[in-house]
Enzyme design. Sequence first.
Site, PDB file in Angstrom:
ATOM      1  N   ASP A   1       0.814  -1.228   0.000  1.00  0.00           N
ATOM      2  CA  ASP A   1       0.000   0.000   0.000  1.00  0.00           C
ATOM      3  C   ASP A   1       0.841   1.269   0.000  1.00  0.00           C
ATOM      4  OD1 ASP A   1      -2.284  -1.606   0.134  1.00  0.00           O
ATOM      5  OD2 ASP A   1      -2.138  -1.725   2.311  1.00  0.00           O
TER       6      ASP A   1
ATOM      7  N   LYS B   1       1.825   2.304  -5.066  1.00  0.00           N
ATOM      8  CA  LYS B   1       2.378   1.778  -6.320  1.00  0.00           C
ATOM      9  C   LYS B   1       1.426   2.048  -7.495  1.00  0.00           C
ATOM     10  CE  LYS B   1       2.686  -2.342  -4.412  1.00  0.00           C
ATOM     11  NZ  LYS B   1       2.392  -2.059  -2.990  1.00  0.00           N
TER      12      LYS B   1
ATOM     13  N   GLY C   1      -4.349  -4.212  -4.041  1.00  0.00           N
ATOM     14  CA  GLY C   1      -5.364  -3.183  -4.281  1.00  0.00           C
ATOM     15  C   GLY C   1      -4.630  -1.920  -4.677  1.00  0.00           C
ATOM     16  N   HIS C   2      -4.589  -1.645  -5.977  1.00  0.00           N
ATOM     17  CA  HIS C   2      -3.809  -0.502  -6.468  1.00  0.00           C
ATOM     18  C   HIS C   2      -4.753   0.587  -6.959  1.00  0.00           C
ATOM     19  CE1 HIS C   2      -0.097  -3.318  -7.179  1.00  0.00           C
ATOM     20  NE2 HIS C   2      -0.483  -3.250  -5.925  1.00  0.00           N
TER      21      HIS C   2
ATOM     22  N   GLN D   1       2.107  -5.940  -3.303  1.00  0.00           N
ATOM     23  CA  GLN D   1       2.512  -6.087  -1.891  1.00  0.00           C
ATOM     24  C   GLN D   1       3.804  -5.292  -1.643  1.00  0.00           C
ATOM     25  OE1 GLN D   1       1.532  -9.395  -3.528  1.00  0.00           O
ATOM     26  NE2 GLN D   1      -0.438  -8.544  -2.997  1.00  0.00           N
TER      27      GLN D   1
HETATM   28  P1  IMO Z   1      -0.768  -4.037  -2.357  1.00  0.00           P
HETATM   29  O1  IMO Z   1      -0.297  -4.594  -3.689  1.00  0.00           O
HETATM   30  C1  IMO Z   1      -0.885  -4.565   1.964  1.00  0.00           C
HETATM   31  C2  IMO Z   1      -1.115  -8.652   3.481  1.00  0.00           C
HETATM   32  C3  IMO Z   1      -2.362  -9.108   4.184  1.00  0.00           C
HETATM   33  C4  IMO Z   1      -1.777 -10.068   5.197  1.00  0.00           C
HETATM   34  C5  IMO Z   1      -0.663 -10.729   4.410  1.00  0.00           C
HETATM   35  C6  IMO Z   1      -1.028 -12.074   3.809  1.00  0.00           C
HETATM   36  O2  IMO Z   1      -2.035  -3.292  -2.420  1.00  0.00           O
HETATM   37  O3  IMO Z   1       0.346  -3.294  -1.708  1.00  0.00           O
HETATM   38  P2  IMO Z   1      -2.492 -12.772   1.705  1.00  0.00           P
HETATM   39  O4  IMO Z   1      -3.940 -12.548   1.404  1.00  0.00           O
HETATM   40  O5  IMO Z   1      -1.573 -12.189   0.675  1.00  0.00           O
HETATM   41  O6  IMO Z   1      -2.150 -14.196   1.994  1.00  0.00           O
HETATM   42  O7  IMO Z   1      -2.247 -11.985   3.094  1.00  0.00           O
HETATM   43  O8  IMO Z   1      -0.315  -9.821   3.389  1.00  0.00           O
HETATM   44  N1  IMO Z   1      -1.293  -8.110   2.120  1.00  0.00           N
HETATM   45  C7  IMO Z   1      -1.182  -6.819   1.821  1.00  0.00           C
HETATM   46  N2  IMO Z   1      -0.974  -5.736   2.597  1.00  0.00           N
HETATM   47  N3  IMO Z   1      -0.962  -4.404   0.644  1.00  0.00           N
HETATM   48  C8  IMO Z   1      -1.150  -5.465  -0.175  1.00  0.00           C
HETATM   49  O9  IMO Z   1      -1.116  -5.376  -1.505  1.00  0.00           O
HETATM   50  C9  IMO Z   1      -1.307  -6.751   0.417  1.00  0.00           C
HETATM   51  N4  IMO Z   1      -1.522  -7.984  -0.063  1.00  0.00           N
HETATM   52  C10 IMO Z   1      -1.485  -8.826   0.996  1.00  0.00           C
HETATM   53  O10 IMO Z   1      -3.028  -8.031   4.800  1.00  0.00           O
HETATM   54  O11 IMO Z   1      -1.200  -9.365   6.260  1.00  0.00           O
HETATM   55 MG    MG Z   2      -2.937  -1.586  -1.836  1.00  0.00          MG
END
Ligand code: IMO
Ligand code: MG
Length: 435
Positions: free
Chosen positions: A23, A26, A50-51, A234
């Site tokens: 988050d 990106k 979630g972008h 992520q």
């Molecule tokens: P973006 O791309 C923030 C976190 C989840 C959880 C851990 C594992 O938007 O930056 P999962 O469903 O992947 O097995 O969950 O990773 N998580 C994220 N946190 N931004 C994300 O994506 C995330 N995708 C997964 O909250 O702690």
């Molecule tokens: Mg996000």
Amino acid sequence: MPKIKNVKAKTSNVVVVGAQWGDEGKGKLIDFLSQKVDITARYQGGNNAGHTVVVGEKEYVFHLLPSAILHKSKICVIGNGVVVDPKALLGEIDDLRKKGVDVTPAQLKVSGLCHIVMPYHRVLDGLRESVRKNKIGTTGRGIGPCYSDKVARCGIRMIDLLNPDLLRSKLEDNLTEKNEIFSKVFKQKDFHFESLYAEYLNYGKLIGPYVCDTALFLNRAIDNKKSVLFEGAQGTFLDIDFGTYPFVTSSSTISGGVCPGSGVAPTKIDKILAAVKAYTTRVGEGPFPTEFSDSLEDEIRAKGKEFGATTGRPRRCGWFDSVLVNYSIMVNGISELAIMKLDVLDNIKEIKICTAYEYKGKRFTDFPMDFEVLNNAKPVYETIAGWSAPTRGVTEFKKLPVNARKYIERLEKLLKVSIRYVSTGSKRSETIIRY
Ligand code: IMO
Ligand code: MG
């Protein structure tokens, strides 16, 4: 003389990663940078991402589609390392169509090697979380179970959805095993073969026109001097190896993940750029040394709209952690940074930067591998005076309040990489490009 391979093309292939816990902004950065490249490619993760991209008054959130999809003349790729929930992908394409953006097979290429997130992965994700003592706080999208099946060599891939016989035998094998687990371990009802088979065969028909060998597509494009922007999902500390395990996601989120996730070799990557927030956030469980312990969390959360773009969960918030980001710079090979959401700190009187951790009288300036240290470490802060003035929408570095400039310059000194972009709002135009 034979043709020489693997010589770096003149064009620039850039990887964008998140240097914190995801988050970092990106989506905005990719949307912005993709205007100057030919192709944007995702290479790991799935619809746990979630972008967010804001264009004018409209906000778009992308989970599987690359964040460049709004640029009609650009090509988007979902590389083999991405795990695809076909229903979610079709839903995203459909939502965009309703907003007047058509996603054609000429514009979107999906790898036939992508693993498919099946309903039993989503259900298992939730069930595992419900019985775990140490909850991860996953997004519940089935990401972990899908990657587990990939490594266990029983996964179903995109190309399998296009082959009725193969899909039948793979799904039968999977349901034989999974239904045993669901009924015996979790006392849940079985998945019905025929309806699942028909549903996923149909997804294959609908996604089929987008499917190709994306490794071939990307490499041919690079050979033809096209430029590729790789969109990480992520963040570094959610990486399966280097993240705060087990509170991580199930893919290689670091820049090195581009190669297995896209089929593009390391010799063809020219630059790694990272997005970092001017502070830190994290969704889900796990250690977070600089997390706010007071009302500041509510203030920053409200100002920064720090609620998950995928699950809507409130994000945990804290100060900028240079110990953490320095480790990111190392494992990703980052040479440039984009500082996002600077404006969220506008009216904070004193701003802190974590420069080390202290544990049992020992000072750590390198990110500790040991959870014992990480969980109990006290951050060592230096304090910078706030700027108490609006920075929202500022587009020139010299027009920032002097203390905001000092903050950026101090970060640059602590991190030893240049901060090329500073984001001062969610819109494309609210961006400072320093050089
Ligand atoms: P973006 O791309 C923030 C976190 C989840 C959880 C851990 C594992 O938007 O930056 P999962 O469903 O992947 O097995 O969950 O990773 N998580 C994220 N946190 N931004 C994300 O994506 C995330 N995708 C997964 O909250 O702690
Ligand atoms: Mg996000």
